[in-house]
Design a protein around this motif. Structure first.
Motif, PDB file in Angstrom:
ATOM      1  N   ALA A  39      -4.437   2.553  -4.830  1.00  0.00           N
ATOM      2  CA  ALA A  39      -3.914   3.356  -3.720  1.00  0.00           C
ATOM      3  C   ALA A  39      -2.395   3.220  -3.634  1.00  0.00           C
ATOM      4  O   ALA A  39      -1.689   4.199  -3.340  1.00  0.00           O
ATOM      5  CB  ALA A  39      -4.579   2.924  -2.411  1.00  0.00           C
ATOM      6  N   ALA A  42      -0.963   5.264  -6.620  1.00  0.00           N
ATOM      7  CA  ALA A  42      -1.324   6.689  -6.672  1.00  0.00           C
ATOM      8  C   ALA A  42      -0.130   7.650  -6.516  1.00  0.00           C
ATOM      9  O   ALA A  42      -0.035   8.622  -7.267  1.00  0.00           O
ATOM     10  CB  ALA A  42      -2.402   6.985  -5.632  1.00  0.00           C
ATOM     11  N   ARG A  65      -5.877  12.769  -4.470  1.00  0.00           N
ATOM     12  CA  ARG A  65      -5.307  11.427  -4.271  1.00  0.00           C
ATOM     13  C   ARG A  65      -4.025  11.218  -5.065  1.00  0.00           C
ATOM     14  O   ARG A  65      -3.369  10.184  -4.896  1.00  0.00           O
ATOM     15  CB  ARG A  65      -6.339  10.361  -4.701  1.00  0.00           C
TER      16      ARG A  65
END
Ligand code: NDP
Length: 322
Positions: A39, A42, A65
């Motif tokens: 995350a 990303a 994402r």
């Protein structure tokens, strides 16, 4: 010094690919890295390398994402596991590996066709089981009294047709559009072709447009001496209808390299004697997989060096349309 370009690999790829990606890029792994680290990375990930057939696809959610994503390099000519519509909306180019596998897949399609008609795996099993000592192997069907219809006459379909032409059997093909400059009859209507021929060799792309193209009515049209060869995608065939058709004599036999839910193959198919089943190996040789792998790497290198990717798919031309 500019920071290394960050890319995401969705699952395992060939060692020769992974080696080259690691040499040129900072590679994150969707299948290995922990979710929090991914995350954080990303927003910087600009490319995805994927062997969609062998693991996770690239769907709309994954694309969403990755706000900096510019390119998805797919290992394989079929890119039905990449949401190309979602990519196109964002101007993300998708590349595949066309051309370098045509001959290999065509060789395998012909081998599977002959193995199915002449029951070669069954004959091999017959010998190994010691049954030859008490009886001759039963006579089989033949290519000599059968005509062939190819479903999909693109790069690979034409390579198959070229090989089959040498077998001296009548050939026809189905595609949405007739192909200029080929001697074989075009059928706009698949059922009509299935009625006219004894063998269907399926080599169209997967995805929504071809889902269950081979359904019960097509199998009924093919008829009791009919043989189905599928080297395309499992999704193209209604597998439940095929199992019924093989079991009740609607068609004679099938040779399958691809299945609806790989690597799970229905027990009903595995128990049947009138099928030849292969674990999705049509392009699976050292020679051809190396060529495909190099094309994945070369697409990413071209893009990262500001050159056009070598083999963008038709839905995502390079440069992206405004
Ligand atoms: P091409 O794009 O060159 O050819 C596709 C052919 O299918 C064209 O003739 C096209 O004609 C036809 N077609 C497409 N959509 C339809 C439709 N809805 N109805 C009828 N015909 C259709 O692809 P390739 O020959 O390079 O590859 C074909 C597919 O083979 C790949 O997409 C992949 O899924 C599969 N494949 C499987 C492998 C395996 O390991 N088993 C290995 C390699 C490929 P038209 O547009 O006129 O309809």
């Amino acid at each position: 010094q500019t920071p290394q370009t960050e890319i995401l690999q969705t699952g395992p790829m060939m060692a020769m690919i992974e080696r080259q990606l690691a040499a040129h890029f900072h590679v994150h792994r969707l299948d290995r890295d922990d979710a929090a680290a991914l995350a954080r990375a990303a927003p910087r990930i600009r490319a995805v390398a994927t062997a969609a057939g062998g693991g996770l696809g690239v769907d709309r959610a994954l694309i969403a994402r990755l706000p900096a994503l510019e390119i998805v390099a797919n290992f394989g000519v079929g890119y039905d596991a990449v949401d190309v519509g979602a990519a196109a909306e964002r101007g993300i180019v998708v590349t595949n590996t066309p051309g370098v596998l045509d001959d290999e897949v065509a060789d395998l399609a012909v081998a599977l066709l002959l193995a199915t008609v002449r029951r070669l795996p069954q004959a091999d099993r017959f010998l190994r089981e010691g049954r030859w000592t008490s009886a001759a192997f039963p006579l089989t069907g033949s290519l000599r009294d059968r005509s062939i219809g190819i479903v999909g006459l693109g790069r690979i379909g034409r390579a198959i047709a070229g090989r089959l032409a040498a077998f001296g059997r009548p050939l026809a093909y189905h595609a949405r559009n007739p192909v200029a400059g080929v001697p074989w009859r075009h059928y706009a209507d698949l059922r009509q072709m299935a009625r006219a021929v004894d063998i269907l060799v399926v080599i169209v792309p997967g995805g929504a447009a071809t889902r269950h193209l081979i359904d019960r009515p097509v199998l009924e049209a093919l008829g009791p001496s009919g043989i189905l060869i599928n080297v395309a995608r499992g999704s193209v065939v209604d597998e439940a209808a095929l199992i019924r058709a093989l079991g009740d004599g609607t068609i004679a036999a099938a040779g399958l390299d691809v299945f609806a839910d790989e690597p799970d193959v229905p027990e009903a198919l595995r128990r049947m004697d009138n099928v030849v089943l292969l674990p999705h190996v049509a392009s699976a040789t050292h020679f051809t997989r190396n060529a495909m792998g190099q094309l994945v790497v070369d697409n990413l290198l071209a893009w990262s060096q500001g050159r056009p990717p070598l083999t963008p798919v038709p839905e995502t031309p390079w440069p992206a349309k405004a």
